[in-house]
Design a protein around this motif. Sequence first.
Motif, PDB file in Angstrom:
ATOM      1  N   ALA A 187      67.755  75.799 -27.116  1.00 56.82           N
ATOM      2  CA  ALA A 187      68.982  75.396 -26.869  1.00 56.82           C
ATOM      3  C   ALA A 187      69.703  76.147 -25.713  1.00 56.82           C
ATOM      4  CB  ALA A 187      69.856  75.379 -28.136  1.00 56.82           C
ATOM      5  N   ILE A 188      69.419  77.317 -25.515  1.00 58.44           N
ATOM      6  CA  ILE A 188      70.034  78.100 -24.496  1.00 58.44           C
ATOM      7  C   ILE A 188      69.511  77.878 -23.279  1.00 58.44           C
ATOM      8  CG2 ILE A 188      70.071  80.411 -23.494  1.00 58.44           C
ATOM      9  CD1 ILE A 188      70.346  81.508 -26.558  1.00 58.44           C
ATOM     10  N   LEU A 189      68.122  77.674 -22.874  1.00 56.62           N
ATOM     11  CA  LEU A 189      67.567  77.149 -21.651  1.00 56.62           C
ATOM     12  C   LEU A 189      68.132  75.639 -21.363  1.00 56.62           C
ATOM     13  CD1 LEU A 189      64.223  78.892 -21.871  1.00 56.62           C
ATOM     14  CD2 LEU A 189      65.873  79.485 -20.515  1.00 56.62           C
ATOM     15  N   GLU A 191      70.810  74.378 -21.853  1.00 59.03           N
ATOM     16  CA  GLU A 191      72.175  74.550 -21.306  1.00 59.03           C
ATOM     17  C   GLU A 191      72.222  75.101 -20.009  1.00 59.03           C
ATOM     18  OE1 GLU A 191      76.593  76.362 -22.346  1.00 59.03           O
ATOM     19  OE2 GLU A 191      74.954  76.607 -23.953  1.00 59.03           O
ATOM     20  N   ARG A 192      71.562  76.192 -19.806  1.00 55.40           N
ATOM     21  CA  ARG A 192      71.488  77.049 -18.545  1.00 55.40           C
ATOM     22  C   ARG A 192      71.005  76.163 -17.538  1.00 55.40           C
ATOM     23  NH1 ARG A 192      72.310  83.040 -18.886  1.00 55.40           N
ATOM     24  NH2 ARG A 192      72.058  82.993 -16.628  1.00 55.40           N
ATOM     25  N   PHE A 193      70.020  75.600 -17.824  1.00 55.76           N
ATOM     26  CA  PHE A 193      69.381  74.980 -16.666  1.00 55.76           C
ATOM     27  C   PHE A 193      69.536  73.343 -16.521  1.00 55.76           C
ATOM     28  CE2 PHE A 193      66.991  78.866 -16.928  1.00 55.76           C
ATOM     29  CZ  PHE A 193      67.131  79.312 -15.691  1.00 55.76           C
ATOM     30  N   ALA A 194      70.730  73.098 -17.316  1.00 56.79           N
ATOM     31  CA  ALA A 194      71.064  71.535 -17.569  1.00 56.79           C
ATOM     32  C   ALA A 194      71.283  70.940 -15.758  1.00 56.79           C
ATOM     33  CB  ALA A 194      72.119  71.140 -18.136  1.00 56.79           C
ATOM     34  N   ALA A 195      71.725  71.745 -14.979  1.00 54.43           N
ATOM     35  CA  ALA A 195      72.076  71.359 -13.469  1.00 54.43           C
ATOM     36  C   ALA A 195      70.996  71.002 -12.762  1.00 54.43           C
ATOM     37  CB  ALA A 195      72.972  72.447 -12.868  1.00 54.43           C
TER      38      ALA A 195
END
Length: 231
Positions: A187-189, A191-195
Amino acid sequence: MRYALYFTPPKDDPLNAAAALWLGRDAFTGELYPAADYPSLPAAEQFELTAEPRRYAFHATIKAPFHLAASVTEKDLIQAVEDFAATTPAFDIPELVLGQLGKFFALVPGSLHPPLQQFAASVVKSFEPFRAALGEADIARRNPEKLSESQRANLSRWGYPYVMDDFGFHMTLTGQVPPERADVMKAILTERFAAFTGRPLAVSGLAVFVEQARGAPFTAHSWWPLAAAKL
């Protein structure tokens, strides 16, 4: 000293910056960053779970770390990389996605991409004359008894099991994550790499990384743009 040929985005690329912040170290500058602190993932745990990829820095292995053959110098290697890059066309991976490979997470292609496989094989073959033969300890470190027949053959021929048909492009973001923490990490990754996921990744260069001594952090020695790369 060992050398490695890696793919990584250019020094100032936003993906490189995002990954350096996540892993806690930038291979180009040597700058260190504090671990992120999430309610579901304390900073100390995040720091521990990124320790292994932090040493190698953000990259995808194309030709795995090797000692130079006695017949060549670092200058010879760098000149060959520059020449190779200048005549090898840049290309895109159509889609980058977050993947889970066993217990670790990485950015991977959304599907098998033949130009990427061909590029990786070409690098492995082209720079084989620069690689010193593996010693018995290096071979044993790869646990050959646990490898497939083709992987053992690769280890013997190319010094690394995961090349040619066994190559799988991945840009590692974690070490081994305990199963009970995998959902939190995912979940964290995500979000962090969604771009950067769900869209193409430009393979625009080839980097030379160095390890000054066994176990030392890998650092970017130089980065060479591929032909017609859009930088």
